[in-house]
Design a protein around this motif. Structure first.
Motif, mmCIF file in Angstrom:
data_model
loop_
_atom_site.group_PDB
_atom_site.id
_atom_site.type_symbol
_atom_site.label_atom_id
_atom_site.label_comp_id
_atom_site.label_asym_id
_atom_site.label_seq_id
_atom_site.Cartn_x
_atom_site.Cartn_y
_atom_site.Cartn_z
ATOM 1 N N THR A 1 0.872 -1.161 0.000
ATOM 2 C CA THR A 1 0.000 0.000 0.000
ATOM 3 C C THR A 1 0.912 1.213 0.000
ATOM 4 N N TYR A 2 0.655 2.114 -0.928
ATOM 5 C CA TYR A 2 1.467 3.313 -1.098
ATOM 6 C C TYR A 2 0.642 4.531 -0.685
ATOM 7 N N TYR A 3 1.255 5.404 0.077
ATOM 8 C CA TYR A 3 0.635 6.655 0.497
ATOM 9 C C TYR A 3 1.526 7.767 -0.056
ATOM 10 N N PHE A 4 1.120 8.337 -1.192
ATOM 11 C CA PHE A 4 2.002 9.223 -1.945
ATOM 12 C C PHE A 4 1.549 10.671 -1.894
ATOM 13 N N ASP A 5 2.455 11.531 -1.449
ATOM 14 C CA ASP A 5 2.243 12.973 -1.469
ATOM 15 C C ASP A 5 3.040 13.518 -2.653
ATOM 16 N N ALA A 6 2.364 13.702 -3.785
ATOM 17 C CA ALA A 6 3.026 14.143 -5.017
ATOM 18 C C ALA A 6 3.572 15.560 -4.886
#
Length: 155
Positions: free
Chosen positions: A138-143
């Motif tokens: 599971t990825y939690y990405f803040d672009a």
């Protein structure tokens, strides 16, 4: 007879001692400058090659990580995972309930408990293909910040 009994009695404590020493080297908190500096393939599983400044907390069934990566590097990586392994995924792409949604601080704090990481304000939730035994990432990405938080499980 006495030496045989001593060997039997000391076998389990000696195995436990060896396990504790090995686990202190294999598990815990680590820092890697890049993907290529990670020494074991299991910890590279589901981690983009472009990841840098990697903080990783390894445990027996996976890891939790924080690293830097840009959207232009992450999106093709995730698309490639789905193209390569998607047909074998236990869950179809887009089939996870919170996929594409903003990460809630409650979920973040529960997932990364004990690591003293701060929940990013703009992180979006993404998933890798899911293995039949529950493995995956599971990825939690803040672009906006080029910052990724990841939870990976494997068996």
């Amino acid at each position: 007879m006495t030496s045989s009994m001593a060997a039997i009695v000391l076998f389990i404590p000696s195995c436990t001692g060896v396990m504790l020493v090995a686990d202190s080297i294999r598990f815990g908190r680590f820092h890697y400058d890049s993907f290529d500096s990670i020494p074991d393939f299991r910890s590279q599983r589901y981690l983009p090659n472009a990841a840098s400044n990697i903080e990783m907390h390894k445990h027996a069934n996976g890891y939790r990580a924080r690293y830097e990566i840009s959207a232009s590097e992450f999106k093709p990586y995730l698309d490639g995972l789905w193209m390569q392994h998607g047909e074998h995924s236990a869950v179809e792409r887009g089939g996870f309930m919170d996929e594409g949604q903003t990460l809630s601080p409650e979920i973040f704090n529960h997932t990364f408990d004990g690591l003293n990481w701060t929940c990013p304000a703009n992180a979006i939730v993404y998933y890798s293909p899911s293995e039949g035994d529950g493995g995956g990432a599971t990825y939690y990405f803040d672009a906006d910040a080029d910052l990724m938080f990841q939870r990976t499980g494997f068996w």
